[in-house]
Design an enzyme around this catalytic site. Structure first.
Site, short mmCIF file in Angstrom:
data_model
loop_
_atom_site.label_atom_id
_atom_site.label_comp_id
_atom_site.label_asym_id
_atom_site.label_seq_id
_atom_site.Cartn_x
_atom_site.Cartn_y
_atom_site.Cartn_z
N ARG A 215 -92.42 43.05 9.42
CA ARG A 215 -93.84 43.35 9.20
C ARG A 215 -94.19 43.17 7.73
O ARG A 215 -95.25 42.65 7.38
CB ARG A 215 -94.15 44.80 9.64
CG ARG A 215 -94.08 44.99 11.14
CD ARG A 215 -94.72 46.30 11.56
NE ARG A 215 -93.77 47.39 11.60
CZ ARG A 215 -93.29 47.94 12.74
NH1 ARG A 215 -93.68 47.50 13.92
NH2 ARG A 215 -92.46 48.94 12.68
N PHE A 231 -99.11 41.21 21.96
CA PHE A 231 -98.21 42.31 22.34
C PHE A 231 -98.19 43.35 21.20
O PHE A 231 -97.15 43.75 20.70
CB PHE A 231 -96.77 41.81 22.60
CG PHE A 231 -96.67 40.69 23.59
CD1 PHE A 231 -96.69 40.96 24.95
CD2 PHE A 231 -96.56 39.37 23.17
CE1 PHE A 231 -96.58 39.92 25.87
CE2 PHE A 231 -96.47 38.33 24.08
CZ PHE A 231 -96.48 38.61 25.44
N ASP A 252 -103.10 43.52 23.71
CA ASP A 252 -102.06 44.18 24.50
C ASP A 252 -102.64 44.42 25.88
O ASP A 252 -103.84 44.67 26.02
CB ASP A 252 -101.64 45.50 23.85
CG ASP A 252 -100.27 45.97 24.33
OD1 ASP A 252 -99.30 45.93 23.54
OD2 ASP A 252 -100.17 46.39 25.51
N SER A 253 -101.79 44.37 26.92
CA SER A 253 -102.30 44.58 28.27
C SER A 253 -102.56 46.07 28.55
O SER A 253 -103.21 46.40 29.53
CB SER A 253 -101.33 44.01 29.30
OG SER A 253 -100.06 44.57 29.09
N ALA A 282 -101.40 38.67 27.93
CA ALA A 282 -101.10 37.70 26.86
C ALA A 282 -101.22 36.26 27.34
O ALA A 282 -101.80 35.41 26.65
CB ALA A 282 -99.69 37.95 26.33
N ASP A 299 -94.58 39.10 19.87
CA ASP A 299 -93.47 40.06 19.93
C ASP A 299 -93.44 40.70 21.31
O ASP A 299 -93.75 41.89 21.46
CB ASP A 299 -93.64 41.11 18.82
CG ASP A 299 -92.48 42.09 18.78
OD1 ASP A 299 -91.38 41.73 19.22
OD2 ASP A 299 -92.68 43.22 18.29
N CYS A 339 -86.48 40.38 21.73
CA CYS A 339 -85.66 41.59 21.55
C CYS A 339 -84.73 41.80 22.74
O CYS A 339 -84.20 42.89 22.93
CB CYS A 339 -86.54 42.81 21.29
SG CYS A 339 -87.66 43.17 22.65
N1 SAH Z 1 -95.11 44.32 18.44
C1 SAH Z 1 -95.01 45.72 18.74
C2 SAH Z 1 -94.04 46.01 19.86
C3 SAH Z 1 -94.34 45.30 21.16
S1 SAH Z 1 -93.78 46.15 22.55
C4 SAH Z 1 -94.65 46.51 17.48
O1 SAH Z 1 -94.42 45.93 16.42
O2 SAH Z 1 -94.61 47.73 17.56
C5 SAH Z 1 -94.42 45.19 23.83
C6 SAH Z 1 -95.89 45.42 24.14
O3 SAH Z 1 -96.27 44.36 25.03
C7 SAH Z 1 -96.22 46.71 24.88
O4 SAH Z 1 -97.18 47.43 24.16
C8 SAH Z 1 -96.79 46.27 26.24
O5 SAH Z 1 -97.90 47.06 26.67
C9 SAH Z 1 -97.24 44.85 25.95
N2 SAH Z 1 -97.23 43.93 27.10
C10 SAH Z 1 -96.32 43.80 28.07
N3 SAH Z 1 -96.63 42.78 28.90
C11 SAH Z 1 -97.78 42.24 28.42
C12 SAH Z 1 -98.62 41.14 28.83
N4 SAH Z 1 -98.30 40.40 29.89
N5 SAH Z 1 -99.70 40.87 28.10
C13 SAH Z 1 -100.01 41.60 27.00
N6 SAH Z 1 -99.27 42.65 26.57
C14 SAH Z 1 -98.18 42.96 27.28
#
Ligand code: SAH
Length: 395
Positions: A215, A231, A252-253, A282, A299, A339
């Protein structure tokens, strides 16, 4: 002396001799004593030489090793382990940094404690057991964490309900195990930026601490750019981008995630119109958006948790990266991550290579990212290098 013992098949001792901390069920010739999930066992060669001590599970990873020397795993033993985990972190760059009070104190295999995670949120420790072995020791461990951390913390919260093996049927409930703290959240500081973390309702222990350095790197590239944080969850990357970007969109979803991102941006930059959150899938968002961004962060959650879904996961990474690479503005920058523990650094890079080739864009690797030193990689256990990222320049 521990009276529960495991004898390996002949020739199966090699990986333990190289300090790999797992024993697979297929390597076991025989067991001595009746074993229950979470029991401490000693592991021997087929000829009866001692190899290691760890926790037993009935799954394919049958023993997770916490000692390669014969020991009595009592309070003193685990106190020393936790003290070493703290001493190690005090030797890293993390501790010279007074602008961060959220960090990982214990990182499973990386600290010789496979199955145990401890994260520090200012003055609260959040502990997570991934094995019955450590869950059975939770009261003792909580007391020891308080003791070893001294005045740095006031309470230890256990968040093992969702991480323990389901079949173990332990009936764990999240809650405080030691000390005193009112509520389940706190405002923490990372590189001088504020985040509200709720360890009761948040994902994992509440925050993706492992992205701290990435970050910080991001904010060196966001000046004047239009940024899409895909995400976004708590808006970690968005808050850093807000330091200097022209516009930041968090997608985010989950509506809970987008409102958390809004709150965190607001806490640092009040009602700054440069930020907008969008609750959307996404894949659909990337598909429908105009090519308006010159920096995109991808991410996603771990697309593969198990080896048998690896091919599907790689396809997911390929698809989403190809979409972002196609839509990013010329001269754009993509921060892309995986991850998933079962996706190797090499697999990930090859997948991004295919996505880049499909997009028809000229792509160069600017940085290769990993996890910070409070999430150390056990060199004998390559699986503990789970966080992989690339910063790409896209012409
Ligand atoms: N980048 C974040 C961590 C991501 S965790 C950080 O730095 O803290 C993954 C995230 O993806 C979650 O919040 C989840 O709600 C979201 N997510 C999962 N599937 C998704 C999709 N199909 N579209 C959008 N968001 C999604």
């Amino acid at each position: 002396m521990i009276n529960k013992q495991i004898y390996l098949k002949s020739g199966k001792e090699q990986s333990l001799k190289r300090f790999h901390p797992w024993v697979f069920s297929g390597a076991i010739a025989r067991k001595k004593g009746t074993l229950f999930e979470g029991d401490t066992v000693e592991v021997f060669t087929s000829e009866g030489s001692y190899l290691a001590t760890g926790h037993w599970s009935p799954g394919s990873i049958a023993v997770r090793i916490f000692s390669f020397t014969q020991c009595i795993p009592d309070r003193d033993f685990f106190r020393t382990k936790l003290k070493n985990a703290l001493l190690y972190r005090q030797s890293t760059t993390l501790f010279s940094d007074t602008s961060t009070n959220v960090w990982r104190m214990v990182h499973g295999e990386g600290d010789g404690l496979p199955g145990l995670i401890v994260d520090i949120y200012d003055n609260v420790a959040v502990m997570q057991a991934h094995t019955a072995g450590f869950w059975h020791l939770r009261e003792m461990l909580a007391g020891l964490i308080l003791e070893v951390m001294g005045e740095r913390i006031v309470a230890v919260y256990d968040k093992s309900e969702a991480t323990l093996p389901f079949m173990a049927g332990l009936g764990a409930e999240n809650g405080y195990l030691a000390g005193e703290y009112h509520g389940n959240d706190a405002v923490v500081v990372e590189n001088g930026l504020k985040f509200r973390i709720n360890w009761q309702t948040g994902q994992k222990t509440g925050f993706f601490i492992d992205q701290r350095d990435n970050r910080e790197l991001l904010s060196h590239y966001t000046t004047g750019r239009s940024v899409l944080n895909m995400f976004g969850y708590t808006g970690g990357f968005s808050v850093y981008a807000m330091r200097n970007a022209a516009a930041v969109h968090t997608v985010d979803s989950s509506p809970i995630a987008t409102s958390l991102a809004d709150e965190n941006v607001k806490m640092n930059f009040s009602d700054d119109p440069r930020h907008k959150s969008i609750t959307a899938d996404a894949f659909s968002y990337l598909n429908e958006m105009k090519p308006e961004y010159d920096l995109i962060i991808l991410d996603p959650p771990a697309f593969a948790k198990h080896q048998n879904v690896l091919a599907n996961a790689l396809q997911g990474y390929r698809r989403i990266n190809a979409m972002a690479l196609k839509k990013i503005k010329p001269g754009g920058i993509l921060f892309t991550f995986s991850c998933s523990q079962v996706v190797s650094r090499d697999d990930f890079r090859k997948t991004i290579f295919v996505a880049a080739a499909n997009s028809g864009r000229r792509v160069r690797i600017m940085h290769q990212m990993s996890q910070p030193p409070d999430h150390p990689v056990n060199i004998y256990h390559p699986e503990s290098e789970y966080l992989k990222g690339l910063v790409l320049h896209v012409e």
